[in-house]
Design a protein around this motif. Sequence first.
Motif, PDB file in Angstrom:
ATOM      1  N   GLY A 157       1.049  -1.291  -0.017  1.00 33.03           N
ATOM      2  CA  GLY A 157       0.099  -0.019  -0.256  1.00 33.03           C
ATOM      3  C   GLY A 157       0.879   1.167   0.215  1.00 33.03           C
ATOM      4  N   ALA A 158       2.372   0.794   1.036  1.00 35.28           N
ATOM      5  CA  ALA A 158       2.883   1.791   0.931  1.00 35.28           C
ATOM      6  C   ALA A 158       3.617   1.961  -0.368  1.00 35.28           C
ATOM      7  CB  ALA A 158       4.064   1.846   1.994  1.00 35.28           C
ATOM      8  N   ALA A 159       3.298   1.012  -0.996  1.00 36.44           N
ATOM      9  CA  ALA A 159       4.551   1.347  -2.307  1.00 36.44           C
ATOM     10  C   ALA A 159       3.604   1.912  -3.265  1.00 36.44           C
ATOM     11  CB  ALA A 159       4.412   0.025  -3.047  1.00 36.44           C
ATOM     12  N   THR A 160       2.681   2.040  -3.051  1.00 35.76           N
ATOM     13  CA  THR A 160       1.721   3.083  -4.364  1.00 35.76           C
ATOM     14  C   THR A 160       2.234   4.575  -4.172  1.00 35.76           C
ATOM     15  OG1 THR A 160      -0.127   3.734  -2.761  1.00 35.76           O
ATOM     16  CG2 THR A 160      -0.399   2.013  -4.560  1.00 35.76           C
ATOM     17  N   ILE A 161       3.466   4.680  -3.160  1.00 32.03           N
ATOM     18  CA  ILE A 161       3.916   5.961  -3.093  1.00 32.03           C
ATOM     19  C   ILE A 161       4.997   6.068  -4.019  1.00 32.03           C
ATOM     20  CG2 ILE A 161       4.019   7.999  -1.393  1.00 32.03           C
ATOM     21  CD1 ILE A 161       3.293   6.752   0.877  1.00 32.03           C
ATOM     22  N   GLY A 162       5.131   5.498  -4.413  1.00 34.14           N
ATOM     23  CA  GLY A 162       6.278   5.128  -5.156  1.00 34.14           C
ATOM     24  C   GLY A 162       6.362   5.135  -6.775  1.00 34.14           C
ATOM     25  N   LEU A 163       5.304   4.110  -6.982  1.00 35.04           N
ATOM     26  CA  LEU A 163       4.222   4.786  -8.029  1.00 35.04           C
ATOM     27  C   LEU A 163       4.201   6.373  -8.744  1.00 35.04           C
ATOM     28  CD1 LEU A 163       2.431   1.510  -8.564  1.00 35.04           C
ATOM     29  CD2 LEU A 163       4.268   1.591  -8.773  1.00 35.04           C
ATOM     30  N   GLU A 164       3.303   7.339  -7.706  1.00 37.98           N
ATOM     31  CA  GLU A 164       3.337   8.174  -8.731  1.00 37.98           C
ATOM     32  C   GLU A 164       4.606   9.142  -8.268  1.00 37.98           C
ATOM     33  OE1 GLU A 164       0.380   9.593  -5.044  1.00 37.98           O
ATOM     34  OE2 GLU A 164      -1.020   7.174  -5.287  1.00 37.98           O
ATOM     35  N   VAL A 188       8.362   2.430  -0.940  1.00 40.62           N
ATOM     36  CA  VAL A 188       8.369   3.452  -1.513  1.00 40.62           C
ATOM     37  C   VAL A 188      10.023   2.348  -2.337  1.00 40.62           C
ATOM     38  CG1 VAL A 188       9.074   5.635  -1.732  1.00 40.62           C
ATOM     39  CG2 VAL A 188       7.537   5.172  -0.440  1.00 40.62           C
ATOM     40  N   GLY A 189      11.443   2.853  -1.604  1.00 39.67           N
ATOM     41  CA  GLY A 189      11.887   1.768  -2.107  1.00 39.67           C
ATOM     42  C   GLY A 189      12.684   0.984  -2.932  1.00 39.67           C
ATOM     43  N   HIS A 190      11.920   0.248  -3.727  1.00 36.37           N
ATOM     44  CA  HIS A 190      10.652  -1.465  -3.868  1.00 36.37           C
ATOM     45  C   HIS A 190      10.864  -1.064  -4.975  1.00 36.37           C
ATOM     46  CE1 HIS A 190       9.733  -4.830  -5.274  1.00 36.37           C
ATOM     47  NE2 HIS A 190       8.952  -4.378  -6.556  1.00 36.37           N
ATOM     48  N   VAL A 191       9.990  -0.070  -5.320  1.00 37.18           N
ATOM     49  CA  VAL A 191       9.317   1.268  -6.841  1.00 37.18           C
ATOM     50  C   VAL A 191      10.352   2.064  -7.177  1.00 37.18           C
ATOM     51  CG1 VAL A 191       7.733   2.542  -7.618  1.00 37.18           C
ATOM     52  CG2 VAL A 191       7.150   0.820  -5.610  1.00 37.18           C
ATOM     53  N   VAL A 192      11.021   2.796  -6.074  1.00 37.78           N
ATOM     54  CA  VAL A 192      12.582   3.248  -6.965  1.00 37.78           C
ATOM     55  C   VAL A 192      13.692   2.798  -7.778  1.00 37.78           C
ATOM     56  CG1 VAL A 192      13.888   5.486  -5.900  1.00 37.78           C
ATOM     57  CG2 VAL A 192      11.408   5.408  -5.300  1.00 37.78           C
ATOM     58  N   LYS A 193      13.408   1.560  -6.713  1.00 42.29           N
ATOM     59  CA  LYS A 193      14.958   0.650  -7.422  1.00 42.29           C
ATOM     60  C   LYS A 193      14.707   0.312  -8.666  1.00 42.29           C
ATOM     61  CE  LYS A 193      18.088   2.019  -4.633  1.00 42.29           C
ATOM     62  NZ  LYS A 193      19.042   3.353  -5.770  1.00 42.29           N
TER      63      LYS A 193
END
Length: 347
Positions: A157-164, A188-193
Amino acid sequence: MQKTRLDTARIRAARQVIDPVFLDTPLYRCEALEPVLGCAVSIKLETANPVRSFKGRGTEVVASLLAGQGGSAVVCASAGNLGQALAWSGRGRGLDVTVVASRFATAAKLERVRALGARLELVDGDHEAARERAAAIARYDGIRLVEDSLDIETCEGAATIGLELVDAAPSFDAVLIALGGGALATGVGHVVKARAPHAEVICVQPLGAPAMTHSWRRRRVVTTDSADTIADGVAGRYPIPAVLDDLLLVADDAVLVRESSIVAGMRILLDHAGLVVEPSAALGVAAVLEDRDRFAGRHVVTIVCGGNVDPDAYRRWVTATPVRESHESHGFRESHGFRECHGFRES
């Protein structure tokens, strides 16, 4: 990149079950901060929603899955923000929500948990005592225990911030993320990387609650005997091994900041960005204040992750006379009422 527990397809699917009120939050270049901090700063604002923190993204995923499986009750331990979010998400899906918290948690957060219809149980001790009690309730009542950061739904759920973030601001050099249990940082780190590997993922934690940072640096779980910080949302003492494993894969650095820098960050965000934030949300700004040379001339994104504050405490913090401390200092002025977290253990 080695695989974390997170899955990008599930993260994208999470957006379909999260209430839109939590999605597509403001992301903007805050030029007023730049003369103060000496670098280009973009803010990802996660406070303009019904629970005033990013936690609603994860609890929406949890509550949606639980309701879809026929579940009727759920319990969590919380310093306040997760409890509010789970109460909000559970109420909308007909779930009976119990929140266990320390009786010393921020009163305004606890009042909001009650106002959202959750049953609130207070325990003596800190957040770790609340975690133990929540687990006991789950076992006794046979209901779902939501464990922030361990439950993958909270991370994705928090990772959706990374997508945006990567979709809207592909040119940033670093993202500064508050580090507590690890859901926000690993998500967030997962998406950014995966999507913007050129950008640094820098996690920030208070000196008074350093367990996860020590664990990241030593690449093994390090626990602490106590935690003493105004940033109650990140004041854990027992890192979760599976979460640490994910963090080791996605974080480029983990830094510790002083209480005085956290307070200064809150004041700067109020004075120059017009934002009322809780201490955890000022950790990114605090990191820049303590290492200006590192960020000079770069474009950094800071995630303003929560805005739930006790009004009286907030007024004291932002109106207090700044205290100068050396960069070598590992303690806090007695006038602040803080002590350094003494001692840590490896496991």
